[in-house]
Design a protein around this motif. Structure first.
Motif, short mmCIF file in Angstrom:
data_model
loop_
_atom_site.label_atom_id
_atom_site.label_comp_id
_atom_site.label_asym_id
_atom_site.label_seq_id
_atom_site.Cartn_x
_atom_site.Cartn_y
_atom_site.Cartn_z
N TYR A 9 -12.17 -22.40 -59.50
CA TYR A 9 -11.00 -23.20 -59.13
C TYR A 9 -9.78 -22.79 -59.96
O TYR A 9 -8.67 -22.67 -59.44
N SER A 10 -10.00 -22.58 -61.26
CA SER A 10 -8.88 -22.28 -62.16
C SER A 10 -8.24 -20.93 -61.83
O SER A 10 -7.00 -20.82 -61.77
N LYS A 11 -9.05 -19.89 -61.62
CA LYS A 11 -8.51 -18.57 -61.33
C LYS A 11 -7.78 -18.54 -59.99
O LYS A 11 -6.71 -17.93 -59.85
N ASN A 12 -8.35 -19.21 -58.99
CA ASN A 12 -7.68 -19.25 -57.69
C ASN A 12 -6.42 -20.09 -57.73
O ASN A 12 -5.44 -19.79 -57.04
N ALA A 13 -6.42 -21.14 -58.55
CA ALA A 13 -5.21 -21.94 -58.72
C ALA A 13 -4.10 -21.10 -59.36
O ALA A 13 -2.93 -21.17 -58.95
N SER A 14 -4.47 -20.27 -60.33
CA SER A 14 -3.47 -19.42 -60.98
C SER A 14 -2.89 -18.41 -60.00
O SER A 14 -1.69 -18.13 -60.02
N GLN A 15 -3.74 -17.86 -59.12
CA GLN A 15 -3.23 -16.91 -58.13
C GLN A 15 -2.32 -17.59 -57.12
O GLN A 15 -1.28 -17.04 -56.74
N CYS A 16 -2.68 -18.79 -56.69
CA CYS A 16 -1.82 -19.53 -55.76
C CYS A 16 -0.50 -19.90 -56.42
O CYS A 16 0.56 -19.87 -55.77
N ARG A 17 -0.55 -20.24 -57.70
CA ARG A 17 0.68 -20.56 -58.42
C ARG A 17 1.58 -19.35 -58.51
O ARG A 17 2.80 -19.44 -58.28
N ALA A 18 1.00 -18.19 -58.85
CA ALA A 18 1.80 -16.97 -58.96
C ALA A 18 2.41 -16.62 -57.61
O ALA A 18 3.58 -16.19 -57.54
N ARG A 19 1.67 -16.79 -56.54
CA ARG A 19 2.18 -16.50 -55.20
C ARG A 19 3.34 -17.43 -54.85
O ARG A 19 4.36 -17.00 -54.30
N PHE A 20 3.16 -18.72 -55.14
CA PHE A 20 4.19 -19.71 -54.82
C PHE A 20 5.50 -19.40 -55.54
O PHE A 20 6.57 -19.34 -54.92
N PHE A 21 5.43 -19.18 -56.86
CA PHE A 21 6.66 -18.94 -57.62
C PHE A 21 7.25 -17.57 -57.32
O PHE A 21 8.48 -17.39 -57.39
N TYR A 22 6.41 -16.60 -56.98
CA TYR A 22 6.95 -15.28 -56.62
C TYR A 22 7.83 -15.37 -55.39
O TYR A 22 8.94 -14.83 -55.36
N LEU A 23 7.36 -16.09 -54.36
CA LEU A 23 8.14 -16.22 -53.14
C LEU A 23 9.42 -17.02 -53.38
O LEU A 23 10.49 -16.66 -52.89
N ARG A 24 9.31 -18.08 -54.16
CA ARG A 24 10.50 -18.90 -54.43
C ARG A 24 11.53 -18.13 -55.25
O ARG A 24 12.74 -18.18 -54.98
N ASN A 25 11.07 -17.41 -56.27
CA ASN A 25 12.00 -16.62 -57.08
C ASN A 25 12.63 -15.50 -56.26
O ASN A 25 13.83 -15.21 -56.42
N LEU A 26 11.84 -14.88 -55.39
CA LEU A 26 12.37 -13.80 -54.57
C LEU A 26 13.47 -14.30 -53.65
O LEU A 26 14.52 -13.64 -53.49
N MET A 27 13.28 -15.47 -53.05
CA MET A 27 14.30 -16.02 -52.16
C MET A 27 15.57 -16.38 -52.93
O MET A 27 16.69 -16.19 -52.43
N LEU A 28 15.42 -16.89 -54.15
CA LEU A 28 16.59 -17.19 -54.98
C LEU A 28 17.38 -15.92 -55.31
O LEU A 28 18.60 -15.88 -55.20
N ILE A 29 16.66 -14.87 -55.71
CA ILE A 29 17.31 -13.61 -56.08
C ILE A 29 18.03 -13.01 -54.88
O ILE A 29 19.18 -12.56 -54.99
N LEU A 30 17.38 -13.01 -53.73
CA LEU A 30 18.00 -12.44 -52.53
C LEU A 30 19.22 -13.26 -52.10
O LEU A 30 20.22 -12.69 -51.62
N SER A 31 19.17 -14.56 -52.27
CA SER A 31 20.31 -15.40 -51.90
C SER A 31 21.52 -15.08 -52.77
O SER A 31 22.66 -14.98 -52.28
N VAL A 32 21.29 -14.92 -54.07
CA VAL A 32 22.39 -14.56 -54.97
C VAL A 32 22.90 -13.16 -54.65
O VAL A 32 24.11 -12.89 -54.69
N LEU A 33 21.98 -12.26 -54.29
CA LEU A 33 22.37 -10.90 -53.95
C LEU A 33 23.27 -10.86 -52.71
O LEU A 33 24.22 -10.07 -52.62
#
Length: 397
Positions: free
Chosen positions: A33-57
């Motif tokens: 559960y812990s390892k899969n939660a960490s992967q889902c967390r990384a995926r979630f924040f990666y997509l959110r950060n990417l959209m923020l960066i592209l919006s500023v760009l």
């Protein structure tokens, strides 16, 4: 891939006795559960950060596109790349980036797995709590603790039935090695630049304001299988969790200061640019201010910092109470039970509060009116609530 049969044989050969076998299975389920939660967390924040960066760009490219010498009404064409490479490239990106952001937004609502992250993290922490209750033999774990732990794991696992977690596969599962995905050249380059900027800013900030890590983890390692007395429980559970909270508060405090400083800097820079008639660049500073504010909000940095500080202080008070007891009082089973139950309740309460806060944020991001509070922030499995040392004090000798 390790099959269930081989995993079972491995556990039977590695750990003698039924108690150690069920405990090994519990740790396996927690780690999954812990390892899969960490992967889902990384995926979630990666997509959110990417959209923020592209919006500023997009805003930055819009500002750079302003050029009085170029006919703004002239449509984009591949032939213009030869005659006007700079302007044509910017126009091409301004066509592609908004489409990419829209596609990412639609993709993230369905596949960023933010809810999966919270569900799996909640289950991992719930199993960890039961493991330490098992190892200290408190409450219902005094008798037939193997059966009790197996039943608790079953109840915790059933919380995932009908959830979005079962719409995807666990990676890794049980004894499987964690998968490391390789990014393409462009993504590796962007990630390297981002990490370089973060390290440079963090290093400069730490040098100017002397931000240092004050706590270190315990040197001795817990075997995770043996029973725990009071001293070992204080070392491997309470002290470890206290150190983890303190380390996280230092990290979040540093991030909060950097983000707040960035918001004020870009806000002031926007005012200065407006005063010197550089209005086109004001939009960029506004975009940067909004991006930093959004990042701070969806990461829940301030509220998480407060929660971790409160939990660390509560654990410190419990440790202080135990230290103040006489040797005779420390030998009383009810005092040891109160030490363990109070510590686990403090950790559980902080985690439930964090889960609820993050679920509210996800509902705001997804625009959902439905609440999954009962699934993401479940009540304890025990029939009777734990009495806190901080509220009711210690039992009398």
């Amino acid at each position: 891939m390790t099959t269930p049969a081989s995993a079972s044989d491995h556990l039977e050969n590695s750990h003698s006795g039924s108690g150690r076998t069920i405990l090994a299975f519990a740790w396996q389920r927690h780690n999954t559960y812990s390892k899969n939660a960490s992967q889902c967390r990384a995926r979630f924040f990666y997509l959110r950060n990417l959209m923020l960066i592209l919006s500023v760009l997009v805003i930055l490219l819009s500002v750079l596109q302003v050029n009085p010498t170029v006919d703004a009404a002239k449509p984009f064409s591949w032939e213009r790349l030869a005659t006007e490479p700079r302007q044509a490239s910017i126009e091409f990106l301004l066509i592609c980036l908004p489409i990419t952001i829209t596609a990412l937004l639609a993709f993230s609502v369905k596949f960023d797995r933010g809810n999966n992250w919270l569900l799996l993290r909640g289950n991992a922490e719930a199993i960890k709590k039961e493991i330490y209750c098992y190892r200290t033999r408190i409450k219902e774990y005094k008798v037939n603790r193997d059966e009790v732990l197996a039943q608790k794991i079953k109840l915790i696992s059933e919380r995932l039935k009908g959830s979005t977690v079962h719409q995807s596969a666990f990676r890794p599962y049980e004894d499987e090695k964690q998968i490391n995905y390789q990014l393409g050249l462009i993504f590796r380059g962007v990630a390297s630049v981002y990490q370089l900027i973060v390290r440079a800013v963090s290093g400069l900030w730490g040098y100017l304001f002397v931000i240092q890590r004050q706590t270190e983890p315990n040197v001795t390692q817990d075997d995770k299988l043996s029973d725990l007395d009071a001293d070992r429980y204080l070392t491997y559970r309470l002290a470890e969790q206290f150190i983890w909270y303190r380390h996280k508060t230092q990290q979040f405090d540093k991030q909060l200061q950097l983000l707040e400083a960035g918001i004020y800097i870009f806000g002031g820079l926007g005012t200065f640019l407006a005063a010197v008639d550089q209005f086109s660049w004001v939009a960029f500073t506004v975009a940067m201010t909004g991006a930093l504010s959004n990042y701070r909000d969806y990461r829940r940095i301030e509220s998480t910092l407060i929660g971790y500080n409160q939990a660390a202080d509560a654990l410190y008070d419990v440790h202080t109470w135990w230290t103040a007891l006489s040797p005779y009082q420390k030998q009383k089973p009810e005092n040891f039970d109160l030490l363990v139950s109070s510590t686990e309740e403090i950790i559980r309460s902080e985690h439930v509060s964090w889960l609820q806060d993050m679920q509210d944020q996800l509902a705001e991001i997804y625009g959902s009116t439905e609440s999954e509070t009962e699934t993401l922030a479940p009540e304890p499995l025990d029939a009777n609530p734990v009495d806190s040392v901080l509220t009711h004090g210690s039992p009398q000798a």
